[in-house]
Design a protein around this motif. Structure first.
Motif, mmCIF file in Angstrom:
data_model
loop_
_atom_site.group_PDB
_atom_site.id
_atom_site.type_symbol
_atom_site.label_atom_id
_atom_site.label_comp_id
_atom_site.label_asym_id
_atom_site.label_seq_id
_atom_site.Cartn_x
_atom_site.Cartn_y
_atom_site.Cartn_z
ATOM 1 N N LEU A 76 0.797 -1.088 0.064
ATOM 2 C CA LEU A 76 -0.290 -0.017 -0.149
ATOM 3 C C LEU A 76 0.935 1.141 -0.083
ATOM 4 N N MET A 77 1.955 1.307 0.798
ATOM 5 C CA MET A 77 2.799 2.226 0.834
ATOM 6 C C MET A 77 3.634 2.666 -0.399
ATOM 7 N N ILE A 78 3.808 1.502 -0.918
ATOM 8 C CA ILE A 78 4.683 1.772 -2.110
ATOM 9 C C ILE A 78 3.675 2.124 -3.509
ATOM 10 N N ALA A 79 2.428 1.592 -3.427
ATOM 11 C CA ALA A 79 1.711 2.306 -4.329
ATOM 12 C C ALA A 79 1.273 3.748 -4.005
ATOM 13 N N GLY A 80 1.038 4.161 -2.567
ATOM 14 C CA GLY A 80 1.126 5.466 -2.231
ATOM 15 C C GLY A 80 2.012 6.349 -2.779
ATOM 16 N N THR A 81 3.447 5.819 -2.587
ATOM 17 C CA THR A 81 4.495 6.598 -2.906
ATOM 18 C C THR A 81 4.288 6.864 -4.584
ATOM 19 N N TYR A 82 3.898 5.932 -5.451
ATOM 20 C CA TYR A 82 3.881 6.081 -6.766
ATOM 21 C C TYR A 82 3.083 7.245 -7.180
ATOM 22 N N TYR A 83 1.828 7.556 -6.186
ATOM 23 C CA TYR A 83 0.980 8.643 -6.348
ATOM 24 C C TYR A 83 1.686 9.854 -5.604
ATOM 25 N N LEU A 84 2.462 9.720 -4.873
ATOM 26 C CA LEU A 84 3.196 10.906 -4.181
ATOM 27 C C LEU A 84 4.073 11.590 -5.253
ATOM 28 N N VAL A 85 4.645 10.551 -6.013
ATOM 29 C CA VAL A 85 5.730 11.399 -7.060
ATOM 30 C C VAL A 85 4.786 11.692 -8.249
ATOM 31 N N GLU A 86 3.584 11.132 -8.621
ATOM 32 C CA GLU A 86 2.854 11.809 -9.649
ATOM 33 C C GLU A 86 2.248 13.145 -9.037
ATOM 34 N N THR A 87 1.731 13.190 -7.951
ATOM 35 C CA THR A 87 1.239 14.369 -7.289
ATOM 36 C C THR A 87 2.150 15.539 -7.416
ATOM 37 N N GLY A 88 3.608 15.191 -6.883
ATOM 38 C CA GLY A 88 4.647 16.148 -7.107
ATOM 39 C C GLY A 88 4.865 16.596 -8.655
ATOM 40 N N HIS A 89 4.933 15.678 -9.548
ATOM 41 C CA HIS A 89 5.070 16.052 -10.885
ATOM 42 C C HIS A 89 3.901 16.833 -11.308
ATOM 43 N N LYS A 90 2.963 16.539 -11.123
ATOM 44 C CA LYS A 90 1.552 17.291 -11.517
ATOM 45 C C LYS A 90 1.827 18.693 -10.848
ATOM 46 N N GLY A 91 2.112 18.606 -9.588
ATOM 47 C CA GLY A 91 2.281 20.085 -8.886
ATOM 48 C C GLY A 91 2.970 20.947 -9.421
ATOM 49 N N ALA A 92 4.250 20.431 -9.883
ATOM 50 C CA ALA A 92 5.405 21.112 -10.363
ATOM 51 C C ALA A 92 4.944 21.574 -11.879
ATOM 52 N N GLN A 93 4.077 20.765 -12.573
ATOM 53 C CA GLN A 93 3.659 21.357 -13.702
ATOM 54 C C GLN A 93 2.471 22.652 -13.543
ATOM 55 N N VAL A 94 1.958 22.361 -12.587
ATOM 56 C CA VAL A 94 0.887 23.537 -12.286
ATOM 57 C C VAL A 94 1.625 24.894 -11.796
ATOM 58 N N VAL A 95 2.832 24.712 -11.223
ATOM 59 C CA VAL A 95 3.400 25.973 -10.779
ATOM 60 C C VAL A 95 4.610 26.357 -11.778
ATOM 61 N N TYR A 96 5.425 25.464 -12.440
ATOM 62 C CA TYR A 96 6.367 26.173 -13.242
ATOM 63 C C TYR A 96 5.962 26.135 -14.835
ATOM 64 N N GLU A 97 4.835 25.444 -15.127
ATOM 65 C CA GLU A 97 4.508 25.503 -16.422
ATOM 66 C C GLU A 97 3.100 26.430 -16.789
ATOM 67 N N GLN A 98 2.252 26.526 -15.686
ATOM 68 C CA GLN A 98 1.159 27.372 -15.733
ATOM 69 C C GLN A 98 1.049 28.500 -14.966
ATOM 70 N N GLY A 99 2.294 28.660 -14.138
ATOM 71 C CA GLY A 99 2.410 29.823 -13.166
ATOM 72 C C GLY A 99 1.475 29.840 -12.250
ATOM 73 N N GLY A 100 0.684 28.713 -11.798
ATOM 74 C CA GLY A 100 -0.165 28.642 -10.369
ATOM 75 C C GLY A 100 0.466 29.116 -9.225
ATOM 76 N N GLY A 101 -0.435 29.816 -8.783
ATOM 77 C CA GLY A 101 0.156 30.237 -7.192
ATOM 78 C C GLY A 101 1.297 31.310 -7.007
ATOM 79 N N VAL A 102 1.639 31.571 -8.481
ATOM 80 C CA VAL A 102 2.999 32.465 -8.475
ATOM 81 C C VAL A 102 2.341 34.137 -8.468
#
Length: 161
Positions: free
Chosen positions: A125-151
Motif C-alpha cells: 500500500l505504501m509503495i503504491a502511495g509513493t507512486y501517487y506521491l511522485v505523480e502528485t509532485g510531478h503534476k504540482g510542479a507542472q501547475v506551478v512551473y508551466e502554468q504559473g499557478g500560485g505565482v
C-alpha cells in the motif's frame, strides 16, 4: 493596499506539502527495510516507520486541505485546469492509500501482532502511495512551473518592491 504575501491562501499549500513528502518517503523506506530485520532492530525500526507513517498521513490530509484552499485561486489563473485536477486526484489517491496503510499498521500495533503477510500488504500500500506521491509532485510542479499557478507575477517595472 494588498494583503501580505504570507496571508495569501495559495501560499499555505507549499508550506505544508513538504512534511508529508518527507515523512511518507522515510516511512516507506523504513517499512521495506523492516521486512528484512529481526529482533530488537526490527521492533525499533517498526516503531520509527509507524510513527513516520502516522505523522505523514496526517500531514498529507493537511496538505490536501491547504490545496483545496489554493484551488479556487489558482484554477482561475492557469491555462489548463486539467493538470490541476490531475494533481488533486493523485493527491487524494496517495492520501487514501497511506490512510489504509496507517489504519492497518495502527490496528496491528494496537493488538501487538506481527503478521508477515499483513506487514507486506502495508508495504505494498505504501509503495503504491509513493507512486501517487511522485505523480502528485510531478503534476504540482507542472501547475506551478508551466502554468504559473500560485505565482505572484510582479509588475513589469517591479513597482511593488
Amino acid at each position: 493596499m494588498t494583503e501580505p504575501t504570507f496571508w495569501r491562501a495559495e501560499i499555505w499549500h507549499p508550506l505544508t506539502l513538504h512534511f508529508p513528502i518527507t515523512l511518507l518517503l522515510v516511512a516507506t523506506v523504513v517499512m521495506v527495510v523492516v521486512l528484512f530485520l529481526s529482533g530488537d532492530k526490527k521492533i525499533f525500526w517498526q516503531k520509527v516507520g509507524s510513527y513516520s507513517l502516522y505523522a505523514g498521513c496526517l500531514a498529507a490530509w493537511v496538505a490536501i486541505y491547504t490545496g483545496d484552499m489554493a484551488d479556487g485561486i489558482v484554477s482561475r489563473k492557469i491555462c489548463d485546469p486539467t493538470v490541476l485536477k490531475s494533481h488533486e486526484n493523485a493527491a487524494f489517491n496517495l492520501a487514501y492509500l497511506f490512510t489504509a496503510a496507517t489504519a492497518l499498521t495502527l490496528s496491528l500495533n494496537i493488538i501487538n501482532l506481527y503478521h508477515k503477510t499483513l506487514r507486506i500488504l502495508v508495504v505494498l500500500l505504501m509503495i503504491a502511495g509513493t507512486y501517487y506521491l511522485v505523480e502528485t509532485g510531478h503534476k504540482g510542479a507542472q501547475v506551478v512551473y508551466e502554468q504559473g499557478g500560485g505565482v505572484n507575477m510582479p509588475a513589469s517595472d517591479c513597482a511593488g518592491y
